[in-house]
Structures are given as structure tokens and as C-alpha cells.
Design a protein around this motif. Structure first.
Motif, PDB file in Angstrom:
ATOM      1  N   ILE D  15       6.415  -0.680  -8.043  1.00 29.56           N
ATOM      2  CA  ILE D  15       6.838  -1.050  -6.689  1.00 29.56           C
ATOM      3  C   ILE D  15       6.523   0.054  -5.678  1.00 29.56           C
ATOM      4  N   GLY D  16       6.547   1.314  -6.132  1.00 35.08           N
ATOM      5  CA  GLY D  16       6.171   2.417  -5.249  1.00 35.08           C
ATOM      6  C   GLY D  16       4.723   2.281  -4.799  1.00 35.08           C
ATOM      7  N   GLN D  17       3.887   1.838  -5.685  1.00 31.93           N
ATOM      8  CA  GLN D  17       2.478   1.642  -5.334  1.00 31.93           C
ATOM      9  C   GLN D  17       2.296   0.414  -4.434  1.00 31.93           C
ATOM     10  N   VAL D  18       3.108  -0.612  -4.698  1.00 30.56           N
ATOM     11  CA  VAL D  18       3.041  -1.785  -3.813  1.00 30.56           C
ATOM     12  C   VAL D  18       3.395  -1.370  -2.374  1.00 30.56           C
ATOM     13  N   HIS D  19       4.418  -0.522  -2.223  1.00 37.60           N
ATOM     14  CA  HIS D  19       4.784  -0.045  -0.880  1.00 37.60           C
ATOM     15  C   HIS D  19       3.605   0.654  -0.197  1.00 37.60           C
ATOM     16  N   ALA D  20       2.958   1.547  -0.937  1.00 35.24           N
ATOM     17  CA  ALA D  20       1.870   2.319  -0.349  1.00 35.24           C
ATOM     18  C   ALA D  20       0.705   1.416   0.046  1.00 35.24           C
ATOM     19  N   THR D  21       0.350   0.504  -0.872  1.00 36.56           N
ATOM     20  CA  THR D  21      -0.736  -0.433  -0.579  1.00 36.56           C
ATOM     21  C   THR D  21      -0.415  -1.248   0.670  1.00 36.56           C
ATOM     22  N   VAL D  26      -1.563  -2.596   6.663  1.00 34.95           N
ATOM     23  CA  VAL D  26      -1.050  -3.077   7.955  1.00 34.95           C
ATOM     24  C   VAL D  26      -2.113  -3.021   9.045  1.00 34.95           C
ATOM     25  N   GLN D  27      -2.759  -1.875   9.147  1.00 34.36           N
ATOM     26  CA  GLN D  27      -3.717  -1.757  10.260  1.00 34.36           C
ATOM     27  C   GLN D  27      -4.962  -2.618  10.086  1.00 34.36           C
ATOM     28  N   ARG D  28      -5.175  -3.095   8.825  1.00 33.48           N
ATOM     29  CA  ARG D  28      -6.333  -3.976   8.630  1.00 33.48           C
ATOM     30  C   ARG D  28      -6.000  -5.437   8.944  1.00 33.48           C
ATOM     31  N   ILE D  29      -4.740  -5.753   8.822  1.00 32.10           N
ATOM     32  CA  ILE D  29      -4.344  -7.144   9.010  1.00 32.10           C
ATOM     33  C   ILE D  29      -3.912  -7.421  10.451  1.00 32.10           C
ATOM     34  N   TYR D  30      -3.279  -6.439  11.060  1.00 28.14           N
ATOM     35  CA  TYR D  30      -2.731  -6.678  12.401  1.00 28.14           C
ATOM     36  C   TYR D  30      -3.612  -6.041  13.475  1.00 28.14           C
ATOM     37  N   GLU D  31      -3.672  -6.687  14.585  1.00 28.35           N
ATOM     38  CA  GLU D  31      -4.483  -6.187  15.686  1.00 28.35           C
ATOM     39  C   GLU D  31      -3.779  -5.052  16.442  1.00 28.35           C
ATOM     40  N   GLU D  32      -2.472  -5.219  16.676  1.00 27.57           N
ATOM     41  CA  GLU D  32      -1.832  -4.239  17.563  1.00 27.57           C
ATOM     42  C   GLU D  32      -1.542  -2.918  16.857  1.00 27.57           C
ATOM     43  N   ASP D  33      -1.369  -1.905  17.635  1.00 24.93           N
ATOM     44  CA  ASP D  33      -1.170  -0.542  17.137  1.00 24.93           C
ATOM     45  C   ASP D  33       0.268  -0.343  16.667  1.00 24.93           C
ATOM     46  N   THR D  34       0.437  -0.176  15.366  1.00 26.99           N
ATOM     47  CA  THR D  34       1.765   0.184  14.856  1.00 26.99           C
ATOM     48  C   THR D  34       1.713   1.536  14.149  1.00 26.99           C
ATOM     49  N   TYR D 129      15.899   0.877   6.533  1.00 29.44           N
ATOM     50  CA  TYR D 129      15.329  -0.428   6.167  1.00 29.44           C
ATOM     51  C   TYR D 129      15.464  -0.644   4.656  1.00 29.44           C
ATOM     52  N   VAL D 130      16.089  -1.750   4.267  1.00 31.02           N
ATOM     53  CA  VAL D 130      16.181  -2.101   2.845  1.00 31.02           C
ATOM     54  C   VAL D 130      15.084  -3.115   2.518  1.00 31.02           C
ATOM     55  N   ALA D 131      14.399  -2.894   1.410  1.00 34.80           N
ATOM     56  CA  ALA D 131      13.212  -3.699   1.099  1.00 34.80           C
ATOM     57  C   ALA D 131      13.549  -5.031   0.422  1.00 34.80           C
ATOM     58  N   PHE D 132      14.292  -5.887   1.107  1.00 34.13           N
ATOM     59  CA  PHE D 132      14.475  -7.257   0.609  1.00 34.13           C
ATOM     60  C   PHE D 132      13.209  -8.030   0.948  1.00 34.13           C
ATOM     61  N   ASN D 133      12.315  -8.114  -0.023  1.00 26.98           N
ATOM     62  CA  ASN D 133      10.958  -8.542   0.323  1.00 26.98           C
ATOM     63  C   ASN D 133      10.854  -9.984   0.813  1.00 26.98           C
ATOM     64  N   ASN D 134      11.784 -10.821   0.401  1.00 29.84           N
ATOM     65  CA  ASN D 134      11.638 -12.226   0.780  1.00 29.84           C
ATOM     66  C   ASN D 134      12.034 -12.552   2.212  1.00 29.84           C
ATOM     67  N   LEU D 135      12.664 -11.607   2.872  1.00 27.85           N
ATOM     68  CA  LEU D 135      13.113 -11.898   4.245  1.00 27.85           C
ATOM     69  C   LEU D 135      11.953 -12.224   5.166  1.00 27.85           C
ATOM     70  N   MET D 136      10.853 -11.488   5.021  1.00 32.78           N
ATOM     71  CA  MET D 136       9.750 -11.688   5.945  1.00 32.78           C
ATOM     72  C   MET D 136       8.754 -12.740   5.477  1.00 32.78           C
ATOM     73  N   ASN D 137       9.004 -13.336   4.328  1.00 36.81           N
ATOM     74  CA  ASN D 137       8.222 -14.473   3.861  1.00 36.81           C
ATOM     75  C   ASN D 137       8.224 -15.540   4.961  1.00 36.81           C
ATOM     76  N   PRO D 138       7.041 -15.941   5.448  1.00 34.98           N
ATOM     77  CA  PRO D 138       6.994 -16.928   6.536  1.00 34.98           C
ATOM     78  C   PRO D 138       7.766 -18.212   6.236  1.00 34.98           C
ATOM     79  N   MET D 328       3.434 -10.854   1.793  1.00 36.22           N
ATOM     80  CA  MET D 328       4.826 -10.722   2.223  1.00 36.22           C
ATOM     81  C   MET D 328       5.208  -9.247   2.375  1.00 36.22           C
ATOM     82  N   LYS D 329       4.739  -8.440   1.432  1.00 37.79           N
ATOM     83  CA  LYS D 329       5.026  -7.001   1.491  1.00 37.79           C
ATOM     84  C   LYS D 329       4.304  -6.341   2.666  1.00 37.79           C
ATOM     85  N   ILE D 330       3.143  -6.862   3.025  1.00 39.35           N
ATOM     86  CA  ILE D 330       2.438  -6.301   4.192  1.00 39.35           C
ATOM     87  C   ILE D 330       3.199  -6.644   5.472  1.00 39.35           C
TER      88      ILE D 330
END
Lengths: 379, 379, 379, 379
Positions: D15-21, D26-34, D129-138, D328-330
Motif C-alpha cells: 500500500i505504501g507503493q500504491v500511495h507513491a504511484t 496526479v500531474q499526468r491525469i489532471y490538467e490543473e496545478d496541484t 487525511y485518512v486514506a479511506f480509498n472508496n470515498l473518492m470512487n466516482p 480511485m487512489k489517484i
């Protein structure tokens, strides 16, 4: 680690960016060394977006002219992510410059041109990969394994369809997809080609085909809200019969105006010992029936993708966790990079792409001739 | 209440008994008066079973010779529940005797003979009903209503299949189903004909067809455990393209060796305003998509049969309660009795049966000619 | 053949007619002799409909007073198809008159009364059958066999629900179903009781329960379009935890205001060697998973009802043909008639009905006490 | 662009590697600067893997001691990807050092500790931030929107389950997951917590709960193939009733020995105007029913995720293309980075995590007390 210097043509478009993202993810997903992709140069007709894309992916340079890119001495791999009609010239020039080539599907608009590219690539001894993205989908790999190890027995029948309703609205303006000199065909080349690539991998060569088509929306506005209309030159709906070299028969269809269908890529393969049903909208489920289960408890098994399936465990440690389109593209990128840096084999070479193009060409001929057409008519 | 005196040919077989049961149930399920079925006489080649069946259903008499039955002055309705090849002569003789006729599907093995029977029935002014059981299925009635009221817009495409694996085992001995002079054809006449009848009702006439077939198990034991084999004369698998008079195109298939499929009668109809997907194995569910739902909440609706649907509420007072094959047969029997006693209209007359037979004939011609064939070639 | 002379109380209602139809169909569906049902006498509060029903089913006589019926010397079997609160007195009187009794579910509104009836029936030596219609559903019989032969291993968990939305509309007037002295409870007795009967048959006794409920629509019009409202006395929604004597735990629920759910009777049973998932809206499908399938091809099997399953082959000769509610009732009627004429065993006797009533009582107690309640508190 | 310097504890695990990936994507998927994630330092108990992981993700440094990491002046964000029992101390120390914290779920093993961390984070003014991964699932975002805009009316009922069979095999050795001082609880904290986080987001606070549990495999080998056994301290199966502050009631369950279930996270929410059914194994499908559709065409709509749904269009340009766990993790990583660099809001803060922990604590209390327990008993 070996570096692979990439030049992407059409790198500012959606699929061009998907390619770059996928390649960047390979080293994070896989343990073994398949080299480091270096984003050397990008070109696109959309010059405004080039700068953004350069920054996003870390391309060293960009150019408005793809010819600069394909001849660039610092490029190892040319990645072609442009509309269909441009593939041939770009791939040919890249090969002539001795580059490895990764090309979006379909390879060209003519199977003869595709075979020519395949021959040229072999002559040059370079990697030549067509981006049929569904081939490396673990579900399709699983089906391939079921068929090729004989678990389904002798294959006797196939049914397939690829339906979307993206072009259902008659107010959507005409695009290159509707014009044959750019697209070659309609739903056949755009959608059915994906299905044909997967079936080619699983079932081998088709001997002959016979098809029917219709254009449901015969003309479209020349641009949004325009009253001026242009003629749609190719089919919205295609249906055709197939006869495989292995004796299996069946029917295949596709529609880009299939009301309600969003990404319905589905097939059923029936063998004498088992059958399999798959639908890409439920990407992580494969329905399999084994004749050996016959009796009280017989039924199609709803197999969720799991670590036993080729390609899955790179992504998820346990069964039933969803993988998706972008993961499939990473497997593809991994296969490509592995071929480039370690010389491993790959299915989706230009010769394979030419076979799919040959089926498409035969179906188009049959629609016009109203006859069965051999896939390799000229051979 | 009017009495309908019934004579059943082949009354000891499974389907003959289903007919009798269905007719006896009509007055229990329906409120209105559609007459009283009187079980006058039954015949069957299986003489031993005749006595049992007589008792079971209350037939007054039985006979070993169907010719006695069709000319019996105390018979109003001749019910023909025999193998396909015998329908023509039995129906013709019954009509010549001025009887109403209820005949199992397919009507005959030749659409010309079917049309001849239809003409004769019209001349005699009698009820002539072919038992295509799925026509009165409330699900198919609902689809018919969706299409014919225009809710799905202009229909542009149809896909259908009817698959079973009943004859998958190569050790199953040869039967009349495998011999053309008795069966006419294989999976086409036996299975696809059901699908064609439903599509005929919903979509109207097919203009032309073009098919392909294969015989997966080319020979079978002459009887159980015998080493002697006989040749299977007709197709195990059929696939064909269709072009409707209304412009819709599509593909249809059927297999009697479709490993894993038990009773998979399924179709999809796509129109410019909506689509419908149906599968008889989930008899009480119709999946419908309406273009008007487009947006965030769009999706196929899983519509469970409910009292809003034609034919359902005679059986169940609330939505979602399963109805099934035997209920469908009761609706059929009710439609038949209503036609006999109240003169109401019915879809499945001999002219309708002849249309289905004409499609089957055209498909068979196309398989041999490897050409598109007009459904009414001779007209 | 032995005759069974039937007297039906509430015979003009929907379910009373279903009973009669089912009994009349038994001899048509089954080969063996289970006697001849003779429709001796019918009673109903709806006197106007009595004549119609008499004619429809061939009852010899009718009466407005059920007391005449239960003491009629020419009646062998009293069939009670009346609202819940009347079952006790009718069944008791019938038993006291030495009649066999067939009673709609639930047996009574109190498990003590149910046990009393059971004792009385045993004393009199008569057939005593509660009409839990889902017990003889071949799908539930199949699940019972899977569990009781140990194919699923030790059962550790159960989840179940029975949801409908029939009473969702707050404008539907109040009925006896909403008043406790008539109905006993709401969704619990009306819906969950069906589920509890099936689980009782499959899993045996529940030791203790603990529940929660809510009344979503607390008052309803006294009649259609009336502004006057009456209080709904019982629950629209119920949920409860169960602990079985065999150690399995789980949760069960039911709602009569479950928006979108029409007849959603569904359960999942998990054992150490396998699991089963069933949903009555797809009546002919049972999903089964066997741990022994573990590996690449593991997945729930979608088993279509087929002739290997107890009860199916009386109706259909081949797998995958739909059977439904009315067929389930015929199996029930056959089991009843067989018990009456041949002395065969049956699951759904009054002692069985009392067990289901005891669970309902315990759940109601727990909702009030907010405590776990033993099912047989008084023992 | 702002740089976010990341220190990851437990960075060598899956899961630590999933976080890093995810953060790198993020910057490859989203247009705006985060902002740009900078991989500053990584720690792990598995020292051997640290070098590999350093190279894979480009961490500048690594350390065997997480205490060095949390106090490192060059770290902005501490990412905690360690087993549950270590979260509290690590998060507290990181917060005391003024770091932003991203912590795997569950936040701690005690809701009081979680609230303490939440208070500390607010005091320090840092992102928590707590990593409840399913929250951001569309899909879950879509359901949230359906509920919170009132499209489903007043919510009256919820049913949920999260079932896996990962620990079904009794030969799997004991791990920290089975020991309460490390895990806190079994299926409840490990699985049901995911469901509770999603329902918390959609439905708000639970008022009281009442549960039952069982340990199916009470002891396990101390290590692979060992005959020595150790006691499993927590539950394999949990079931509980819930009462929400908004009045809704229902039941929730989870099992880690649910034979056949792989990743079956499923829920149904019923409101007075509509209902929704979701199952994570079919991640891209949401089934929705609207009371307004009532009538002939009523039915659950099978809505495929599409660009109208929050979070989807960053990934796919058209409806029906699969997105999955890694996507979802992204979205989660994007939400986190956006909070860090642009100060945008986020749902899954430590106060939110504490609420989920409080429900878990109350369920555990109720299992022991056999009583209903208030979620915030101490308040």
C-alpha cells in the motif's frame, strides 16, 4: 538500466498522453528491469498544447513537424498516436530511419500497406508494435489460455459485438471518422477491429467473411449548430459472418449508434468441452462453463479476475479488486518496453496488425460484392 | 357457455399434454367466458399411453388412427401435436373436413405448403392457429408495444440467438430431428424458428437473408450404446444476416450444441430512441433503455413483468412474481379459445406461420447458394 | 382412485382460487395416483362472488357461513384461505370436527396457538399443512439438499431480505394488514415470514433474535381519497440479527416500502465449503460456489433449474425452461394430496408453522425490549 | 509549481507503493496545478526492500527508523502506510513536528485517540487525511449526490456487507490481523470500516448500533505448516443493526471467511423517492431506481459510470470505460495534493476518521454487552 528515448507523434491528444502515462508507470508497477523510458521529443498539430504536454511528462523537446521527430538521432522509439490515415507514412518513414515503432490501431487503412510495413520492420530488425489495447487485458489472456490449452475443446462457434452510442445524436458534426480517406471504414474499423484483434489472438485466422452494413445517419452538420450538412461516407452499423480456418463459424457486429450501449465489447466462444462469455463493461468478470461440471450443479461460473490470471498480480494482491483500462495500457507498455530492452516476444506486431486489417478489408469487399470474400484474396 | 370439442393428435406426448392442461386452465385463470373445452377424442402412435392420457384429461374416446379423429363429426377443433413432417397432411385433412386447427410449430416443412394451408383455412372460414408459444409471453408483448408505439424510434438493428446444448453429447442417438425429411432443418427450424416468430411479430417482414451453418457432430449412433452410426443430415449451428423491409439489419444465430446454454433465447433490438434486451432464461425481466434518460442517470432499466403488461395480470396481482412457460401456454390457449368462441383476432395464424417458414426456407437456400436470398423468392 | 372432498373457506379470494387451481392441476402434471380432488363446498364473505367461483371450479355447493363448512360431513379437507387473524378459530373448529386442514400462512398470530393447533391435529391424526408456498420451490429444495448433504460444509452465516414496495404510496388506504389485531405484525409477518420458513427448512432452529423496526408511513387514509387518517400500528421495515442452534449467525430484513423492489426475496448462505445466493425474482437461478473449485477457474456457478433438481421434471423436460409461482403451488398441492391419499411425509406441518410463528414472536419482543430474545422463551 | 516533500513510513509495502504511484500519477491525469510531489525520504521495517523502493520512486533518502523521518525538516507530508496499531504514535509525533499527515485507515484503534489526533491536527493547522480509498470512487460520489440532493427522498433503510474469503483456509497462519492489540478487531475494522466510511459520507452519523459476531476459525498455525496453534482473538464474521441520526435503520455485515466472495463490498440505500444498489465487484455500475419512473417501464437503471459523474472524466473521455482501484487512489492523491497546495476542502479528515472509529468501538461494545450502544457513549 537501459534507456529508451521516446518520440511521440500526436502526443498532445488523449491517447498520446495515455501512452506516456502508461510507460511512466511501468517501473512503478513491475519489479523487474525493463529499462527507463526517456521522454525525448513530442510533436502534435495542436501546437498550443505541446508546451503543457512537454511539462506534464517531462519531454526534453517538442516540434510541430513529425518529420523532424522520426529522423531525430536521439529517438529510439517512435510512438504514433495520430488519426488512422496518417499511420502508414509516419510508420514507414520511422522504419526507414531505423526506429522502433509503436503505432495506434488500426495499423494502416490497407492490409497490403500493413504487410509492407511489417516486411520493412522485419528487414530493419526493429520492434514493431500495434496498440490493440485489449490484447493484454488479463481477461482476454485468460480466455486465450482456456482456448489454447484445449479446456474448451474444439471451438465451433463465436458471437461477438462491439456497440457504442457515441454517434447516435444526428447533431454531432461530421469528423474524420466519417470520411473514408481518413478512416477507411466506420464502425467496422473503429470498433469491430478491437474485437477482431482479440479473436485473432484467441482463435487464429479467419478464412472468409460476408457482411452487411447500414448508415443510419446519412449526413451530419459540417460543424456544431451548422445547417450545412456533409455526407457520412461509411457505416454506422456492421454485421458479418465469419468462418475460421479451424472450422468455427459465427457472426460479429458493431454499431456506433447502438442506443444505450456505452462500451459494449462482448463475445461468446463455444467449444465442445466448454464455453466462455465476456463483456468489457464488466471487465473483471469472465463467465466460463465446463462440460465436465454437467449434472445438478452445472452452470456458468462467474470468474473474477484474480492472481492466477496472467497480468493481474502486477496490480492487485488479491482476487476481485478492479483493474481497468489504464492498467491494461500499463501491461501493454510493459510488454513493449520488455521487447525493446530484453528482446521478449509480443503478440501484437505489424504482421498481426496486418491480419486484422485484412479481415476488415475482406468484410468491406463482401458488403459491396454481396458475396463471401476470402480474407487473403490475393494469396 | 359454448362447448369446444377437441380432438388431439399426438395427445400422449409431452407437448400434447401441455396443450390439454393449458386449455383446462383457461377458465380458472380468466374471468370472462371463452367457452368450455370438451376433450372429445385423442390419438397417438403410442397406443399404450392412450388410456392413461384419456383418464388424465377426461377424453371421451381414443383412437390409434388420426384419420378417424380428423373426420369425426363430434370434433370442432383438431389439435396437432405431432412431429413436424406430419403437420401438413394432418392439417390439410382436418381443414378439408371443415375443422378448426391448432398446430404445433413449425406449420409445415415448406412455406408453399404452409401458404396452401393458410389459403384453405381462409376458404373454409375456420380458426387456424400455429403454436408459437413465445408470442403471447407478456415480455414479448411488451417489447412489441415498445416498438410498435414508436417508443424505441426507428428500428435499425437486431441481434438474436437461440442456444441450447441438448444435443452436445455425441453419444445421443440419431432421431427424427437429425433427418431432413422429418425435420426440414436442424437448429434453424427447431430453435431459430421461435426467435423468428417473435421478431416477425415485433418487426414485421424480413426482405432477405444470408446464412452459414455447420454440423458439429456429423454422425450419431443409430440407437443408445450402438456402435453403428448414421449420418446427421442437418445443421447443429446456424448463423445468418437479415435485412428487414423496414430497413433494419442484423444477425441471428442458433445452436443445439452450445455448451453451457440451456434455453438461451435472447435478442436485442436497437432503435433511434431506445433499445431493448431480452433473454428467456430470465423470462420476467426486460431491459429497456430510453434515449430520453440521457445524462447522469442514464442506463438500461431492468423492468420486471408487472400488471401494466399485457397478459400478466391474469396470473399475478402484483409486480415481480414469476410467471413461466406453462402460464405462457395458458395465455395461448386463452387466445385460441377466445378466437373460437368469440371471434377475436389472433396473431399466430397460418399465414403468419407461412411467413416464418418462408424465412427458414430462404436461409436454407442461402447456406447452399452462398448468396443473399429473398424471403419470397417466388413472388 | 381415492376422492378428497374439499371445503374452501375464503374460496372467492385470489389465493383461495390459486389453491383450487393448483389442486385441479395435480393429476395433469403428475403421473402417479394421488387421488381426485372433489370440490364439495366453498364459503366466502364476498357472497356475490361465490356463484362465479362455484361454477369456475365446479364446487357442488356454497355457503355464506364457514361454520357450516367445517362441520359438513361430506368434507374431508378444510382449506383455509382467509386473513391471518381468522386462521386460529377456523383451524381449531375444523380439527375438532376431525377434518384434515390446509391453512394459509401464517398459521396463527401467536405461536402458542399454533402449537395448540399442532397438538390437536396430532391428537386427531389428521393432515395439517401450512401453505408456505416457497418451501416446495425446486430452487429452495436444491439449496436444502446442498446444505443438508454437507456440500457447503458447516454453515456459518446467513443474510436474507424480503423487500417489496407495494405499500410505498402514502395514499394507499389503511387495511387489515396495518392493524395488529388482524395482522399480528407488518413486514415481519407478511414478508419476512416467507424467508423464515425457507431458512427454517434449510438451516433448522433459530436460538435467539434481536431486532429493530420502523414505521415509515405512520398514518394512512381511512379509505381512498379520504382526508381522514388512521394510525398504522405495525412496522413497514424490520431488521434483525439471528443466531441459529447450529452456530450460524446473520441478519435478516424485510420492507413493504422498499422503493424499487417488487418481489425481492433473497438470501445468501455461507458455509465452510461453499456458499449459495438466491433471489426469487430470478426464480430459476441458484448461484453456488464450491471451495473445491478454488484456483484459476473459481467463481459462483449460475445454476439454472434442471431435471436433476427435486420437483422440476414434473413440469419441464429440459433444463432452463422457466417454472414459476403457479407451478410451485402445484407442487405444494401435490405434496398435500399425496399426504392425504398415500400418507407420505411433508415438511410444512403445523408444528413447523408454529416454529416460524415463534421466531416472529421473539423478534417482536426484541424490538420492544431492545434485547436479545430466545425464540422459545417460555420453554 | 509548489513542491510537496513526502516522507513515507512503511513505504516498501504494497500500500505504501500504491500511495507513491498514485501521487506520481496526479500531474499526468489532471490538467490543473496541484503541485509536484517530491519523494524525499522513505522508511520501512523491511530494510532490504528500501533500496529497491528508493530507486523505483526516486526517493532521495531512506531510513530504518521512522522517528528520523517524522522529524526531518525537509519533509512536508508524512505518509503513514503501516499496520493499524502503529498509526497513533506515528501520526501524533508527526503532528507534533508540525507535519501534514496522510494516514492509512483505520486512523487508530480507539476513537478517543483518533479525536485527539484530530484536535492536534486542527491546533497545528495542518492537512490531516485518512486514506479511506472508496470515498473518492466516482460511484460513491454519485450515490452521495443522489442522496444529498434529495433525489432518493427521505432515506429510510440501509443494508450493507463487505465479504471476502481471504482467510477461509484454516491453514493460513496467524498474523497481526488476528491479534487485538495490533488490529483492534477482525472483519469489523478490516472490512466493515470501508463500508462504514462510505455510508458515513453518504448518510451522516449513526446514533446507535447492536451487533453479533463469531470466530469461525478459533485458532491458526503460528506459522506455515506448523502444528503449533495460536488463538485468533477477533471476529471472522460480524453483523450489526444501525440506527442513523436521520431515522434510517438497517443492518450491516462483514466476513473474512465468506466462501466465494472475493471483494464483495455491497450496499443498498432505500429512500421514499428512490433506491440505489451498489457492488464494488462491478465498480463501474450503479443501479438506481426512481419512484417517478413508476408504471409500465419502471425498473432499476443500470447506470455505467460516465463523464457526468464527479471524478470520472479525468480518466476517460467516454462512458462505460472501466476505471478501477488504482484510479480511485489517484483521485484520492489528487484530493490530498490539492488540499496541500491549494487549500481545497476534503471529506476524509481525522475528525471523519474518528467518527468511523467511534462506530467500530460501539459495535464492539454491543457485541459484548448484548445491548444497543450509543456511538458516542461518552458524550
Amino acid at each position: 538500466m537501459k534507456q529508451i528515448r521516446i518520440g511521440t507523434i500526436g502526443g498532445a491528444g488523449w491517447i498520446g498522453q495515455v501512452h506516456a502515462t502508461s510507460m511512466q508507470n511501468v517501473q512503478r508497477i513491475y519489479e523487474e528491469d525493463t529499462g527507463i523510458p526517456v521522454f525525448e521529443i513530442v510533436s502534435d498539430v495542436n501546437e498550443e498544447k505541446l508546451k503543457t504536454v512537454q511539462k506534464k511528462f517531462g519531454y526534453k523537446r517538442y516540434t510541430a513537424d513529425w518529420r523532424n521527430l522520426v529522423s531525430d538521432p536521439d529517438v529510439d522509439l517512435v510512438d504514433i498516436a495520430t488519426p488512422n490515415s496518417m499511420h502508414y507514412e509516419m510508420a514507414r518513414t520511422a522504419l526507414e530511419n531505423g526506429k522502433h515503432v509503436f503505432c495506434e490501431k488500426p495499423l494502416t487503412l490497407s492490409w497490403e500497406q500493413s504487410e509492407q510495413l511489417s516486411a520493412l520492420a522485419q528487414e530493419k530488425g526493429v520492434v514493431n508494435y500495434v496498440a490493440f489495447n485489449n490484447l493484454m487485458n488479463p481477461a482476454n489472456q485468460y480466455v486465450k489460455e482456456l482456448v489454447q490449452t484445449g479446456k474448451l475443446g474444439k471451438i465451433v462457434r463465436v458471437e461477438g459485438t462491439y456497440d457504442q452510442d457515441m454517434l447516435l445524436d444526428p447533431n454531432i458534426p461530421i469528423t474524420w471518422r466519417h470520411i473514408n480517406k481518413f478512416a477507411g471504414s466506420g464502425a467496422l474499423g473503429d470498433l469491430a477491429s478491437h474485437l477482431l484483434s482479440v479473436l485473432q489472438m484467441i482463435l487464429g485466422n479467419i478464412r472468409e467473411v460476408n457482411g452487411v452494413s447500414s448508415t443510419v445517419i446519412p449526413e451530419r452538420p459540417v460543424k456544431t449548430d451548422s445547417c450545412e450538412k456533409a455526407r457520412v461516407e461509411n457505416e454506422d452499423v456492421i454485421g458479418f459472418m465469419v468462418r475460421y480456418e479451424n472450422g468455427a463459424i459465427g457472426t460479429v457486429g458493431a454499431s456506433r449508434v447502438a442506443t444505450g450501449r456505452k462500451n459494449y465489447f462482448a463475445y461468446e466462444i463455444q467449444g465442445t468441452e466448454g464455453s466462455v462469455v465476456y463483456n468489457l463493461e464488466r471487465m473483471c468478470e469472465v463467465n466460463v462453463y465446463f462440460k465436465k461440471d454437467e449434472g445438478r450443479d452445472m452452470g456458468f461460473r462467474n470468474v473474477l479476475l484474480n492472481p492466477y490470471h496472467e497480468g493481474y498480480s502486477a496490480f492487485q494482491p488479491a482476487p476481485g479488486i478492479a483493474i481497468a483500462f489504464n492498467d491494461m495500457k500499463i501491461i501493454e507498455a510493459h510488454t513493449l518496453l520488455s521487447a525493446l530492452t530484453r528482446g521478449t516476444d509480443y503478440i501484437s506486431n505489424f504482421a498481426f496488425g496486418a491480419k486484422v486489417d485484412a479481415v476488415i478489408a475482406a468484410v468491406l469487399r463482401s458488403v459491396n460484392s454481396r458475396q463471401w470474400e476470402k480474407v487473403y484474396a490475393g494469396k
